[in-house]
Design an enzyme around this catalytic site. Structure first.
Site, PDB file in Angstrom:
ATOM      1  N   LYS A 122      49.519 -30.490  90.325  1.00 15.16           N
ATOM      2  CA  LYS A 122      49.701 -31.854  90.842  1.00 15.16           C
ATOM      3  C   LYS A 122      50.520 -31.781  92.110  1.00 15.16           C
ATOM      4  O   LYS A 122      51.364 -30.887  92.268  1.00 15.16           O
ATOM      5  CB  LYS A 122      50.457 -32.718  89.823  1.00 15.16           C
ATOM      6  CG  LYS A 122      50.254 -34.203  90.015  1.00 15.16           C
ATOM      7  CD  LYS A 122      48.894 -34.583  89.487  1.00 15.16           C
ATOM      8  CE  LYS A 122      48.679 -36.065  89.416  1.00 15.16           C
ATOM      9  NZ  LYS A 122      47.572 -36.359  88.489  1.00 15.16           N
TER      10      LYS A 122
HETATM   11  N1  GLU Z   1      44.306 -37.513  89.738  1.00 20.33           N
HETATM   12  C1  GLU Z   1      43.322 -37.476  88.695  1.00 20.33           C
HETATM   13  C2  GLU Z   1      43.972 -37.212  87.346  1.00 20.33           C
HETATM   14  O1  GLU Z   1      45.127 -37.473  87.159  1.00 20.33           O
HETATM   15  C3  GLU Z   1      42.161 -36.549  89.018  1.00 20.33           C
HETATM   16  C4  GLU Z   1      42.487 -35.112  89.172  1.00 20.33           C
HETATM   17  C5  GLU Z   1      41.318 -34.270  89.690  1.00 20.33           C
HETATM   18  O2  GLU Z   1      40.212 -34.768  89.777  1.00 20.33           O
HETATM   19  O3  GLU Z   1      41.580 -33.106  89.991  1.00 20.33           O
HETATM   20  O4  GLU Z   1      43.323 -36.811  86.423  1.00 20.33           O
END
Ligand code: GLU
Length: 416
Positions: free
Chosen positions: A106
């Protein structure tokens, strides 16, 4: 606050319940409760005023046992390393529950995009990516959209990375515009997954989703698409709130008019097709389904006793504190946890990464059919685990996820 006093602490609390049931050995337990990499960067940006501002950015690669780190990048004034680490851990478990070959990562940048021009946002994005460039890549770490980032930001990320390596590399990031290697259906995928989770929950609990009453907190990408697709199943969306206010209509909100209002006003607040509503009021509504689709720690021990919904589908990451979750579970509320409920987004991101690497693109119908199959598999695995171990759906999802990551960790063995 939890006994750990942090969002990462809340993740640990959830993890421990499953780790105990799995009888996880101490060594693997230790590995899985530590982030593999935490990167902190300072990103100087020349603002439109001519002044130079320095923004703090984070990228955490929590675990890469199953594959490249995967997870979004959020832009928000409240971003902290603790939060990004928890979110990266949740991505690890989410990818494992979704059964896709990714680890968890993240990113976050401390900034307020609502106060920045498009040029400033582009400059910040490019500088942040330049600062973490050695850590990302199609085989290393693949970012995606999250709170306050979108397809345009992903396009800038793709371009910045490609300029650095000297050739176009679409698979370094997902959630891109379809014109430059994005996937059909990716934008709607998180909301589509939330809708599948809602439908499967209603099926399991034996009530009809058509005609049921739904309240949604948050009207960004996840909340707005969930509203539209759950309504398409015949449910009534009676309430929606965002950070500026909310709106309630017992007969069901007119979503087309609401979308037009939001396109103009950037908020659901002030919509003429209903009465004003606060977030606190939203949680206490007499509804069948409640979808928190905003930020962490929204359902707390203070407001959980007032929740009257039969089912909570966590569109956001970490919207319910462990204490509030225990309370809801004791009262028989069926909570579909974030790492399952919102996994449609990363599942479609996996499809996008596959298409980019393959150089061959699927139709929206193919994406949606594959998404349906993956969500169905994940929901089934978690439900069966919850019935087998007599645990709530969150603990069951962690049992599935932690079990999968632990198995691969053991198979790979220790390099020392
Ligand atoms: N931000 C989204 C989540 O929290 C998508 C993450 C992604 O597609 O890599 O799942």
């Amino acid at each position: 606050m939890t006994p750990y006093g942090s969002i990462f602490g809340e993740m640990l609390e959830e993890f421990e319940l499953a780790a105990r049931i799995l009888n996880l050995e101490r060594g693997i337990w230790n590995i899985l409760t530590h982030p593999k990499r935490q990167i902190i960067v300072s990103c100087p940006v020349q603002m439109d005023s001519g002044e130079i501002e320095v923004f703090t950015g984070y990228r955490v690669q929590y675990n890469i046992t199953l594959g490249p780190a995967k997870g979004g990048i959020r832009y928000h004034p409240g971003v902290t390393l603790d939060e990004v680490t928890a979110l990266a851990a949740w991505m690890t478990w989410k990818c494992a529950v979704a059964h896709i070959p990714f680890g968890g990562g993240k990113g976050g940048v401390v900034c307020d995009p609502s106060k920045m021009s498009r040029r400033e946002l582009e400059a910040l994005t490019r500088r942040y990516i330049a600062e973490i460039i050695d850590a990302i890549g199609p085989e290393k770490d693949v970012p995606a959209p999250d709170v306050n980032t979108n397809e345009q930001v992903m396009a800038w990320i793709m371009d910045t990375y490609s300029m650095h390596v000297g050739h176009t590399t679409t698979s370094v990031v997902t959630g891109k515009p379809v014109e430059l290697g994005g996937s059909h259906g990716r934008r709607e995928a998180t909301g589509r997954g939330v809708t599948i989770a809602a439908r499967e929950s209603a099926r399991h609990l034996g009530f009809d989703i058509s005609g049921s009453r739904v309240a949604i907190q948050g009207f960004g990408n996840v909340g707005s698409v969930s509203a539209e697709l759950i309504a398409a199943l015949g449910a009534k969306i009676v309430a929606v709130t965002d950070w500026q206010g909310g709106v309630y209509n017992a007969a069901g909100l007119d979503l087309t008019k609401l979308a037009a209002h939001v396109a103009n006003q950037k908020t659901v607040a002030g919509f003429a097709g209903g009465e004003p509503l606060t977030n606190a009021e939203l949680f206490a509504l007499d509804v069948d389904l409640l979808v928190p689709a905003a930020l962490e720690n929204q359902i707390t021990i203070e407001n959980a006793p007032g929740i009257r919904a039969k089912v909570v589908i966590e569109g956001a990451n970490g919207p319910t504190t462990p204490e509030a979750h225990r309370h809801l579970h004791t009262r028989g509320v069926f909570v579909v946890p974030d790492i399952l409920a919102n996994s449609g987004g990363v599942t479609a991101s996996y499809f996008e990464w596959v298409q980019d690497r393959y150089g061959y693109f699927w139709t929206e119908k193919e994406v949606n059919e594959r998404l349906e199959a993956k969500m169905h598999e994940a929901f089934g695995a978690v439900l069966q685990t919850s019935l087998k171990y007599h645990v709530d759906m969150r603990t069951a999802a962690y049992i599935v996820a932690v079990g999968r990551v632990a198995t691969v960790t053991r198979l790979r063995g220790m390099y020392a």
